[in-house]
Structure formats: C-alpha cells, structure tokens
Design a protein around this motif. Structure first.
Motif, PDB file in Angstrom:
ATOM      1  N   LYS A 195       0.582  -0.866  -0.002  1.00  0.00           N
ATOM      2  CA  LYS A 195      -0.253  -0.136  -0.308  1.00  0.00           C
ATOM      3  C   LYS A 195       0.756   1.268   0.418  1.00  0.00           C
ATOM      4  O   LYS A 195       1.555   1.507   1.043  1.00  0.00           O
ATOM      5  CB  LYS A 195      -0.758   0.297   1.272  1.00  0.00           C
ATOM      6  N   LYS A 196       0.429   2.171  -0.533  1.00  0.00           N
ATOM      7  CA  LYS A 196       1.167   3.695  -0.831  1.00  0.00           C
ATOM      8  C   LYS A 196      -0.195   4.489   0.562  1.00  0.00           C
ATOM      9  O   LYS A 196      -0.694   3.691   0.203  1.00  0.00           O
ATOM     10  CB  LYS A 196       1.040   4.439  -2.034  1.00  0.00           C
ATOM     11  N   MET A 197       0.372   5.631   0.735  1.00  0.00           N
ATOM     12  CA  MET A 197      -0.256   6.206   1.623  1.00  0.00           C
ATOM     13  C   MET A 197      -1.447   6.551   1.095  1.00  0.00           C
ATOM     14  O   MET A 197      -2.787   6.121   2.625  1.00  0.00           O
ATOM     15  CB  MET A 197       0.094   7.781   1.762  1.00  0.00           C
ATOM     16  N   SER A 198      -2.178   7.151  -0.355  1.00  0.00           N
ATOM     17  CA  SER A 198      -3.319   6.771  -0.576  1.00  0.00           C
ATOM     18  C   SER A 198      -4.131   6.175  -0.131  1.00  0.00           C
ATOM     19  O   SER A 198      -5.097   6.500   0.515  1.00  0.00           O
ATOM     20  CB  SER A 198      -2.943   7.666  -1.914  1.00  0.00           C
ATOM     21  N   ASP A 199      -3.164   4.790  -0.582  1.00  0.00           N
ATOM     22  CA  ASP A 199      -3.847   3.613  -0.527  1.00  0.00           C
ATOM     23  C   ASP A 199      -4.601   3.291   0.841  1.00  0.00           C
ATOM     24  O   ASP A 199      -5.307   2.286   1.197  1.00  0.00           O
ATOM     25  CB  ASP A 199      -3.109   2.115  -1.704  1.00  0.00           C
ATOM     26  N   LEU A 200      -3.475   2.532   1.736  1.00  0.00           N
ATOM     27  CA  LEU A 200      -3.555   2.944   3.171  1.00  0.00           C
ATOM     28  C   LEU A 200      -4.483   3.279   3.621  1.00  0.00           C
ATOM     29  O   LEU A 200      -5.293   2.373   4.240  1.00  0.00           O
ATOM     30  CB  LEU A 200      -2.245   2.963   3.823  1.00  0.00           C
ATOM     31  N   TYR A 201      -4.844   4.645   3.324  1.00  0.00           N
ATOM     32  CA  TYR A 201      -6.244   5.783   4.036  1.00  0.00           C
ATOM     33  C   TYR A 201      -7.070   4.764   3.917  1.00  0.00           C
ATOM     34  O   TYR A 201      -8.078   4.930   4.725  1.00  0.00           O
ATOM     35  CB  TYR A 201      -5.982   7.003   4.196  1.00  0.00           C
ATOM     36  N   GLY A 202      -7.613   4.539   2.143  1.00  0.00           N
ATOM     37  CA  GLY A 202      -8.786   4.220   2.410  1.00  0.00           C
ATOM     38  C   GLY A 202      -8.674   2.508   2.754  1.00  0.00           C
ATOM     39  O   GLY A 202     -10.230   2.912   3.294  1.00  0.00           O
ATOM     40  N   TYR A 203      -8.073   2.101   2.704  1.00  0.00           N
ATOM     41  CA  TYR A 203      -7.993   0.104   3.207  1.00  0.00           C
ATOM     42  C   TYR A 203      -8.312   0.104   4.130  1.00  0.00           C
ATOM     43  O   TYR A 203      -8.688  -0.565   5.187  1.00  0.00           O
ATOM     44  CB  TYR A 203      -6.274  -0.394   2.439  1.00  0.00           C
ATOM     45  N   LEU A 204      -7.637   1.781   5.426  1.00  0.00           N
ATOM     46  CA  LEU A 204      -8.240   1.176   6.883  1.00  0.00           C
ATOM     47  C   LEU A 204      -9.243   1.987   7.355  1.00  0.00           C
ATOM     48  O   LEU A 204      -9.815   2.068   8.058  1.00  0.00           O
ATOM     49  CB  LEU A 204      -6.919   1.857   7.839  1.00  0.00           C
ATOM     50  N   GLY A 205      -9.901   2.397   6.268  1.00  0.00           N
ATOM     51  CA  GLY A 205     -11.104   3.646   6.483  1.00  0.00           C
ATOM     52  C   GLY A 205     -11.953   3.206   5.902  1.00  0.00           C
ATOM     53  O   GLY A 205     -12.816   2.490   5.993  1.00  0.00           O
ATOM     54  N   ASN A 206     -12.611   3.902   4.488  1.00  0.00           N
ATOM     55  CA  ASN A 206     -13.494   3.748   3.956  1.00  0.00           C
ATOM     56  C   ASN A 206     -13.757   2.627   3.407  1.00  0.00           C
ATOM     57  O   ASN A 206     -15.341   1.152   3.245  1.00  0.00           O
ATOM     58  CB  ASN A 206     -13.796   4.897   2.688  1.00  0.00           C
ATOM     59  N   TRP A 265     -12.837  -1.012   4.929  1.00  0.00           N
ATOM     60  CA  TRP A 265     -12.022  -1.140   6.385  1.00  0.00           C
ATOM     61  C   TRP A 265     -13.583  -2.492   6.639  1.00  0.00           C
ATOM     62  O   TRP A 265     -13.654  -3.269   6.442  1.00  0.00           O
ATOM     63  CB  TRP A 265     -12.210  -0.892   8.101  1.00  0.00           C
ATOM     64  N   LYS A 266     -14.885  -2.592   6.844  1.00  0.00           N
ATOM     65  CA  LYS A 266     -15.734  -2.885   6.688  1.00  0.00           C
ATOM     66  C   LYS A 266     -16.205  -4.030   5.127  1.00  0.00           C
ATOM     67  O   LYS A 266     -17.014  -4.944   5.200  1.00  0.00           O
ATOM     68  CB  LYS A 266     -17.212  -2.276   6.845  1.00  0.00           C
ATOM     69  N   ALA A 267     -16.090  -2.690   4.168  1.00  0.00           N
ATOM     70  CA  ALA A 267     -16.748  -3.554   3.332  1.00  0.00           C
ATOM     71  C   ALA A 267     -15.732  -4.587   2.318  1.00  0.00           C
ATOM     72  O   ALA A 267     -16.248  -5.812   1.710  1.00  0.00           O
ATOM     73  CB  ALA A 267     -17.175  -2.303   2.202  1.00  0.00           C
ATOM     74  N   LYS A 268     -14.471  -4.396   2.008  1.00  0.00           N
ATOM     75  CA  LYS A 268     -13.275  -5.827   1.609  1.00  0.00           C
ATOM     76  C   LYS A 268     -12.098  -5.812   3.145  1.00  0.00           C
ATOM     77  O   LYS A 268     -11.965  -6.372   3.147  1.00  0.00           O
ATOM     78  CB  LYS A 268     -12.867  -4.648   0.336  1.00  0.00           C
ATOM     79  N   THR A 269     -11.716  -5.038   3.286  1.00  0.00           N
ATOM     80  CA  THR A 269     -10.315  -5.030   4.143  1.00  0.00           C
ATOM     81  C   THR A 269     -10.880  -6.309   5.708  1.00  0.00           C
ATOM     82  O   THR A 269      -9.626  -7.065   5.641  1.00  0.00           O
ATOM     83  CB  THR A 269      -9.648  -3.602   5.209  1.00  0.00           C
ATOM     84  N   GLU A 270     -11.718  -6.074   5.905  1.00  0.00           N
ATOM     85  CA  GLU A 270     -12.076  -7.386   6.929  1.00  0.00           C
ATOM     86  C   GLU A 270     -11.829  -8.639   6.449  1.00  0.00           C
ATOM     87  O   GLU A 270     -11.366  -9.383   7.459  1.00  0.00           O
ATOM     88  CB  GLU A 270     -12.961  -6.648   8.121  1.00  0.00           C
TER      89      GLU A 270
END
Length: 184
Positions: free
Chosen positions: A82-93, A95-100
């Motif tokens: 992850k780059k910074m821009s991707d990381l914040y989405g990965y951990l934010g928006n 998180w519930k839909a895909k990351t978990e």
C-alpha cells in the motif's frame, strides 16, 4: 489552532523532513533458489519488480490474496502493498466492505502455516502523521494497524525506499520458499 492540530502538523513536517533510508550496497544479492517464481498481481500499477534482480523470474498473473506471492505457494504466502493514499482508504472507507474479510483470509492462511505481510511505502512517522486527503484520524489508523498485526497476525513493514522494500519482500519470499521445500 487546537493543540491536536498543531501536534499533527508538527508530526507531518517532521515526517516530510526525514530522508529515505538506503539499502547498504554491502549486502550480497539474494540467492534465487531453483524453481522459485515470484508472482506479482496484474492490477499492480507500480510493481516493485519492474527490473528484477538477475536470476529472479517474475510472473504477472492475477493474485487472489495480496499483491505478491510465490508460484505454487499462493494459499500460504501473500504480500499486500500500500501507498499512503491507498492505505488510508484500506483502513478507512474500505475497512468494513473489503479489508476485514481480506484480513480474515490472511489470518486463515497464517493458521495453515502461511506467512503474510502488509508493506507500506512510507515511514511509520509518515503514516501516523496523517494524510492530508483523508478525514481518518491518525489515532484510528494506528489502532487499525495494531489490529492488522495483533488480531490478524499480519507483519507490517514501513519503508519509503522501494529498493529496500523490494529486498525485504524478496528475502522473506525466498526464506519462506526454502522452508516449505524442507518440509515437503
């Protein structure tokens, strides 16, 4: 200006002033085992291995879990980049839909004897200083990254230097491959 805002701005300024670490040129090149094929996902826009080291065969294929894996060991080895821009989405928006769900798959992979890492193209200070294009507070990012490591068992590695990151990834992939060959 609030104390929290001032502290966040100071941390961002400090993070920007850090110089990227360079990998020591004294390190010997990785020894690529016979039969080792490294796989990078077709969706990687800026792959770590555009110019792989001599002897490294890199395949570009669809990787179902992560961005990088080892041919033949896909159910056991994954690297998510992850780059910074991707990381914040990965951990934010996301998180519930895909990351978990992805992290649960990673944890299952680890339980089966696998190895998984999240590599972040930034220093830890950069990440925890916040990202100007996100409303996600750095405290939430810190808590989510702790969950990634402790709850899900995923190794987290930070580095701004892509060459150092590529070496870190390749070293672990080769070590995992060699260990799995011992077992088989």
């Amino acid at each position: 200006m609030s104390l929290r805002t001032a502290a966040s701005q100071a941390a961002r300024k400090s993070a920007r002033q850090e110089k990227p670490l360079k990998v020591s040129t004294a390190l010997a090149p990785a020894r690529i085992p016979q039969g080792f094929f490294f796989v990078q996902d077709t969706r990687e826009q800026e792959p770590l291995f555009n110019h792989p080291p001599l002897g490294l065969d890199v395949l570009t294929e669809t990787v179902h879990d992560g961005d990088y894996t080892i041919k033949g060991l896909e159910p056991y080895f994954a690297i998510e980049r992850k780059k910074m821009s991707d990381l914040y989405g990965y951990l934010g928006n996301e998180w519930k839909a895909k990351t978990e769900a992805k992290l649960v798959r990673f944890r299952d992979m680890i339980k089966r004897g696998g190895w998984v890492a999240l590599v972040i193209e930034a220093s830890e200070a950069d990440v925890l200083a916040g990202y100007e294009h996100s409303k996600l507070p750095p405290e939430n990012v810190r808590a989510k990254l702790l969950s990634v490591e402790v709850r899900y068992g995923v190794h987290v590695y930070y580095n701004r230097d892509r060459d150092a990151m590529a070496r870190w990834v390749l070293d672990r992939a080769i070590k995992f491959y060699n260990i799995k060959r011992e077992v088989l």
